[in-house]
Design a protein around this motif. Structure first.
Motif, mmCIF file in Angstrom:
data_model
loop_
_atom_site.group_PDB
_atom_site.id
_atom_site.type_symbol
_atom_site.label_atom_id
_atom_site.label_comp_id
_atom_site.label_asym_id
_atom_site.label_seq_id
_atom_site.Cartn_x
_atom_site.Cartn_y
_atom_site.Cartn_z
ATOM 1 N N TRP A 1 61.235 46.747 146.031
ATOM 2 C CA TRP A 1 61.837 46.256 144.790
ATOM 3 C C TRP A 1 61.773 44.740 144.771
ATOM 4 N N ILE B 1 73.076 51.336 143.790
ATOM 5 C CA ILE B 1 72.281 52.027 142.768
ATOM 6 C C ILE B 1 72.557 51.442 141.392
ATOM 7 N N ARG C 1 70.623 48.297 140.935
ATOM 8 C CA ARG C 1 69.208 48.551 140.671
ATOM 9 C C ARG C 1 69.000 49.012 139.231
ATOM 10 N N MET C 2 69.889 49.872 138.737
ATOM 11 C CA MET C 2 69.759 50.306 137.343
ATOM 12 C C MET C 2 69.870 49.121 136.395
ATOM 13 N N THR D 1 64.782 53.550 138.265
ATOM 14 C CA THR D 1 65.649 53.742 139.429
ATOM 15 C C THR D 1 65.713 55.205 139.845
#
Length: 294
Positions: free
Chosen positions: A19, A248, A251-252, A260
């Motif tokens: 990422w 998470i 990341r979203m 994601t």
């Protein structure tokens, strides 16, 4: 850092490989999810005051609405100039137990001693407006507390912080706004108005979030949390699960929901946990994660 916590961060770090990271000074708009429902989320804010305090709470809220809270309104149906004996239990259930020193004995005492209640409704929010309006809701909370409110709770996820924590979050949101750091602002608003994690893995319950719709994201459900000791669920375990969830969510916010869940191989479905007329209903759906080991 203990071994359990270190192992979790090793797992999170490996999940993040590949990422891209934001370069210093980058200004990237936070991602939000496409809606899966015609329902639009909104904030419901609860403020507690002292004896004969409803008039003061109402006047303070009216000033906030006039100065910066366009679209917010006072709910006269449930506001009252007397104590609500449900508040002690309600706040006890809703206190944020993940952030360090999120509330104090003084905050709990203030809830017990309240003698008036005011509810404020935020405007319905399209996904792209959720973060801006949530930042306004956080500013609204700070304004009310500075104006004499004894305690505050976000009803749309059932989350309460103590006065110091609310003001800390509001100050952080202000700084993020000044520096034009919209990704940080999205994270701060999520920490302010969403609850995570909810559930008891020792009883075989899934672990869930509530309130991510207030920043335009789906909520999360972890079907199974494997504890080091299946019979003991500690505050440290709770914090580790929250860290996993927050990674998470970050990341979203940075890369989008679709990318994601595709990379992490999770599934996205409609929110069937709540009726669609509930303020906790998430029109952006729920991400299901099969299992997490601590």
């Amino acid at each position: 850092m203990n071994a359990k916590r270190r192992n979790l961060f090793i797992f999170l770090g490996s999940a993040l490989l590949g990422w891209p990271s934001l370069a210093a000074g980058d200004r990237k708009s936070p991602a939000t999810a496409p809606t899966r429902s015609t329902v639009t989320p909104r904030h419901v804010l609860c403020f507690l005051g002292g004896k004969d305090g409803l008039a003061v709470l109402r006047k303070t809220a009216q000033t906030a609405i006039r100065q910066f809270g366009e679209g917010f309104s006072i709910d006269e149906s449930y506001s009252m100039d007397t104590e609500d004996d449900r508040m002690e239990l309600s706040f006890a259930v809703c206190w944020d137990r993940v952030a360090e020193s999120a509330f104090s004995e003084a905050d709990e005492r203030a809830v017990l001693e309240h003698r008036s209640v005011l509810y404020v409704l935020g405007p319905p929010m399209m996904a792209e407006k959720t973060i801006a309006i949530s930042a306004t809701a956080l500013r609204f909370v700070q304004f009310m507390l500075d104006g004499g409110a004894l305690a505050a709770k976000g009803e749309s996820a059932g989350v309460a912080h103590g006065i110091d924590r609310w003001k800390e979050l509001a100050d952080q949101a202000h700084d993020a706004t000044i520096s034009n750091d919209s990704l940080a602002l999205a994270s701060i608003c999520r920490l302010a108005f969403a609850r995570r994690p909810i559930g008891d893995p020792t009883a075989g319950q899934s672990m869930e979030t509530v309130g991510f719709h207030l920043v335009g994201l789906p909520d999360m459900v972890i079907d199974e949390v494997k504890l080091a000791n299946p019979k003991i669920y500690t505050n440290g375990d709770q914090i580790e699960i929250a860290d996993f969830i927050d990674a998470i969510a970050t990341r979203m916010t940075e890369y989008g929901v679709g990318e994601t869940i595709a990379r992490d191989r999770h599934s996205l479905s409609d929110d069937e946990r709540y009726e669609d007329d509930s303020y906790k209903f998430n029109p952006f759906g729920v991400i299901t994660i099969k299992s997490v080991s601590l």
